[in-house]
Design a protein around this motif. Structure first.
Motif, PDB file in Angstrom:
ATOM      1  N   LEU A 169       0.821  -1.213   0.000  1.00 33.33           N
ATOM      2  CA  LEU A 169       0.000   0.000   0.000  1.00 33.33           C
ATOM      3  C   LEU A 169       0.849   1.255   0.000  1.00 33.33           C
ATOM      4  N   VAL A 170       0.381   2.234  -0.751  1.00 34.98           N
ATOM      5  CA  VAL A 170       0.934   3.580  -0.670  1.00 34.98           C
ATOM      6  C   VAL A 170      -0.187   4.454  -0.131  1.00 34.98           C
ATOM      7  N   VAL A 171      -0.015   4.947   1.086  1.00 42.08           N
ATOM      8  CA  VAL A 171      -1.021   5.842   1.668  1.00 42.08           C
ATOM      9  C   VAL A 171      -0.663   7.246   1.206  1.00 42.08           C
ATOM     10  N   MET A 172      -1.552   7.834   0.420  1.00 47.41           N
ATOM     11  CA  MET A 172      -1.226   9.059  -0.329  1.00 47.41           C
ATOM     12  C   MET A 172      -2.190  10.208  -0.016  1.00 47.41           C
ATOM     13  N   GLY A 173      -1.756  11.378  -0.467  1.00 54.27           N
ATOM     14  CA  GLY A 173      -2.582  12.568  -0.319  1.00 54.27           C
ATOM     15  C   GLY A 173      -1.698  13.741   0.087  1.00 54.27           C
ATOM     16  N   VAL A 174      -2.328  14.878   0.169  1.00 52.70           N
ATOM     17  CA  VAL A 174      -1.564  16.105   0.439  1.00 52.70           C
ATOM     18  C   VAL A 174      -1.091  16.146   1.896  1.00 52.70           C
ATOM     19  N   SER A 175      -0.234  17.099   2.163  1.00 52.15           N
ATOM     20  CA  SER A 175       0.318  17.271   3.510  1.00 52.15           C
ATOM     21  C   SER A 175      -0.804  17.471   4.534  1.00 52.15           C
ATOM     22  N   GLY A 176      -0.724  16.741   5.631  1.00 51.87           N
ATOM     23  CA  GLY A 176      -1.669  16.906   6.726  1.00 51.87           C
ATOM     24  C   GLY A 176      -2.935  16.079   6.601  1.00 51.87           C
ATOM     25  N   THR A 177      -3.052  15.287   5.533  1.00 51.10           N
ATOM     26  CA  THR A 177      -4.301  14.544   5.332  1.00 51.10           C
ATOM     27  C   THR A 177      -4.412  13.323   6.238  1.00 51.10           C
ATOM     28  N   GLY A 178      -3.298  12.937   6.868  1.00 49.55           N
ATOM     29  CA  GLY A 178      -3.358  11.806   7.815  1.00 49.55           C
ATOM     30  C   GLY A 178      -2.621  10.563   7.328  1.00 49.55           C
ATOM     31  N   LYS A 179      -1.700  10.724   6.392  1.00 44.41           N
ATOM     32  CA  LYS A 179      -0.987   9.558   5.841  1.00 44.41           C
ATOM     33  C   LYS A 179      -0.243   8.785   6.935  1.00 44.41           C
ATOM     34  N   THR A 180       0.545   9.499   7.730  1.00 43.24           N
ATOM     35  CA  THR A 180       1.356   8.817   8.752  1.00 43.24           C
ATOM     36  C   THR A 180       0.449   8.171   9.793  1.00 43.24           C
ATOM     37  N   THR A 181      -0.598   8.885  10.170  1.00 42.82           N
ATOM     38  CA  THR A 181      -1.522   8.371  11.192  1.00 42.82           C
ATOM     39  C   THR A 181      -2.150   7.050  10.732  1.00 42.82           C
ATOM     40  N   ILE A 182      -2.662   7.034   9.518  1.00 41.34           N
ATOM     41  CA  ILE A 182      -3.355   5.840   9.018  1.00 41.34           C
ATOM     42  C   ILE A 182      -2.355   4.725   8.687  1.00 41.34           C
ATOM     43  N   ALA A 183      -1.237   5.091   8.080  1.00 41.47           N
ATOM     44  CA  ALA A 183      -0.273   4.056   7.657  1.00 41.47           C
ATOM     45  C   ALA A 183       0.351   3.356   8.868  1.00 41.47           C
TER      46      ALA A 183
ATOM     47  N   LEU B  21      -1.762  -4.838  11.389  1.00 35.47           N
ATOM     48  CA  LEU B  21      -1.638  -6.005  10.505  1.00 35.47           C
ATOM     49  C   LEU B  21      -0.250  -6.630  10.536  1.00 35.47           C
ATOM     50  N   GLY B  22       0.694  -5.976  11.199  1.00 38.61           N
ATOM     51  CA  GLY B  22       2.048  -6.524  11.233  1.00 38.61           C
ATOM     52  C   GLY B  22       2.773  -6.359   9.912  1.00 38.61           C
ATOM     53  N   TRP B  23       2.342  -5.402   9.103  1.00 35.35           N
ATOM     54  CA  TRP B  23       3.004  -5.148   7.820  1.00 35.35           C
ATOM     55  C   TRP B  23       4.169  -4.180   8.019  1.00 35.35           C
ATOM     56  N   HIS B  24       5.137  -4.276   7.135  1.00 37.68           N
ATOM     57  CA  HIS B  24       6.283  -3.369   7.212  1.00 37.68           C
ATOM     58  C   HIS B  24       5.830  -1.940   6.914  1.00 37.68           C
ATOM     59  N   PHE B  25       6.513  -0.982   7.538  1.00 39.67           N
ATOM     60  CA  PHE B  25       6.137   0.427   7.373  1.00 39.67           C
ATOM     61  C   PHE B  25       7.348   1.245   6.969  1.00 39.67           C
ATOM     62  N   GLN B  26       7.139   2.163   6.044  1.00 39.52           N
ATOM     63  CA  GLN B  26       8.187   3.136   5.720  1.00 39.52           C
ATOM     64  C   GLN B  26       7.550   4.518   5.620  1.00 39.52           C
ATOM     65  N   GLU B  27       8.120   5.466   6.366  1.00 41.52           N
ATOM     66  CA  GLU B  27       7.699   6.866   6.255  1.00 41.52           C
ATOM     67  C   GLU B  27       8.365   7.446   5.009  1.00 41.52           C
ATOM     68  N   GLY B  28       7.554   7.803   4.038  1.00 38.08           N
ATOM     69  CA  GLY B  28       8.112   8.325   2.794  1.00 38.08           C
ATOM     70  C   GLY B  28       8.903   9.603   2.988  1.00 38.08           C
ATOM     71  N   ASP B  29       8.488  10.433   3.942  1.00 34.97           N
ATOM     72  CA  ASP B  29       9.224  11.677   4.180  1.00 34.97           C
ATOM     73  C   ASP B  29      10.683  11.408   4.546  1.00 34.97           C
ATOM     74  N   ALA B  30      10.939  10.254   5.170  1.00 35.24           N
ATOM     75  CA  ALA B  30      12.314   9.927   5.590  1.00 35.24           C
ATOM     76  C   ALA B  30      13.201   9.579   4.384  1.00 35.24           C
ATOM     77  N   LEU B  31      12.593   9.385   3.228  1.00 37.42           N
ATOM     78  CA  LEU B  31      13.386   9.051   2.025  1.00 37.42           C
ATOM     79  C   LEU B  31      13.707  10.285   1.183  1.00 37.42           C
ATOM     80  N   HIS B  32      13.159  11.428   1.555  1.00 40.14           N
ATOM     81  CA  HIS B  32      13.466  12.650   0.802  1.00 40.14           C
ATOM     82  C   HIS B  32      14.947  12.987   0.925  1.00 40.14           C
ATOM     83  N   PRO B  33      15.624  13.356  -0.164  1.00 41.02           N
ATOM     84  CA  PRO B  33      16.980  13.894  -0.023  1.00 41.02           C
ATOM     85  C   PRO B  33      16.931  15.129   0.888  1.00 41.02           C
ATOM     86  N   PRO B  34      17.994  15.365   1.658  1.00 40.92           N
ATOM     87  CA  PRO B  34      17.983  16.518   2.578  1.00 40.92           C
ATOM     88  C   PRO B  34      17.641  17.826   1.867  1.00 40.92           C
TER      89      PRO B  34
END
Ligand SMILES: Nc1ncnc2c1ncn2[C@@H]1O[C@H](COP(=O)(O)OP(=O)(O)OP(=O)(O)O)[C@@H](O)[C@H]1O
Ligand SMILES: O=C(O)[C@H](O)[C@@H](O)[C@H](O)[C@H](O)CO
Length: 180
Positions: free
Chosen positions: A17-31, A38-51
């Motif tokens: 799953l890619v939990v998507m939408g604009v800033s503040g829509t609740g992506k991190t909260t829901i993901a 469910l015990g699924w792996h999680f990755q915060e997409g913001d952490a992958l942004h280049p500095p």
């Protein structure tokens, strides 16, 4: 070679799953809620942004397609590794444009998007209230202007970002439990 599918805590087949939408829509909260339940792996997409991207957003400048390209490539690589491992996974990623979503799905990855849709007024209120996050509320208009909501020809599950997160989580889990 794809490993055998690893069933989730609740016995569900893996989803990617890619939990998507604009800033503040609740992506991190829901993901994070989904990944925990469910015990699924999680990755915060913001952490992958280049500095440099984080620096740009922090100083109130919207990202361009060129800025987002290397970030989307890292998001895709993470998703691909999850698919190859056969382990359910949830990534947060704004995925605002159709071409970005196509880039995430490249190489035939069986990605599904969860689009959290929240009104502009509610988003503005949340971003004004939120503390300790690099994304300023001033970037909300450009986020909304850039968003191309997923079409019916895209693999998307649409949820409201205005219901309580627990309600949205229940809806999503029920959706996965009842699908063919
Ligand atoms: N359904 C909801 N109802 C009310 N508040 C919510 C809801 N979902 C999230 N929030 C709150 O809104 C703010 C933004 O949520 P969150 O960080 O999950 O969004 P996001 O889409 O990941 O944001 P960003 O992309 O900017 O990181 C947080 O303060 C969060 O607690
Ligand atoms: O594509 C973009 O413009 C960015 O990904 C933003 O959406 C932020 O990273 C995210 O929302 C954090 O606030």
């Amino acid at each position: 070679m794809t490993a055998a599918a690893v069933r989730s805590k609740m016995g569900l087949e893996p989803h990617f799953l890619v939990v998507m939408g604009v800033s503040g829509t609740g992506k991190t909260t829901i993901a994070t809620g989904l990944a925990t339940r469910l015990g699924w792996h999680f990755q915060e997409g913001d952490a992958l942004h280049p500095p440099a991207n984080v620096e740009k957003m922090s100083t109130g400048q919207p990202l361009t397609d060129a800025d987002r390209a290397p970030w989307l490539a890292l998001c895709h690589d993470w998703l691909r590794a999850q698919v190859e491992a056969g382990h359910g996974a949830v990534l947060t990623c704004s995925a605002l444009k159709r071409v970005y979503r196509e880039q995430l799905r490249a190489n035939g990855l069986p990605i599904e998007f969860v689009h959290i849709d929240t009104s502009a007024a509610e988003l503005a209120a949340r971003l004004e209230r939120r503390e300790g996050h690099f994304m300023p509320a001033s970037l909300l208009p450009s986020q909304l202007a850039t968003l191309e909501a997923p079409g019916d020809d895209e693999p998307v599950i649409r949820v409201s970002g205005e219901k309580h997160p627990d309600v949205v989580l229940e809806e999503l889990i029920r959706h996965f439990q009842t699908e063919g």
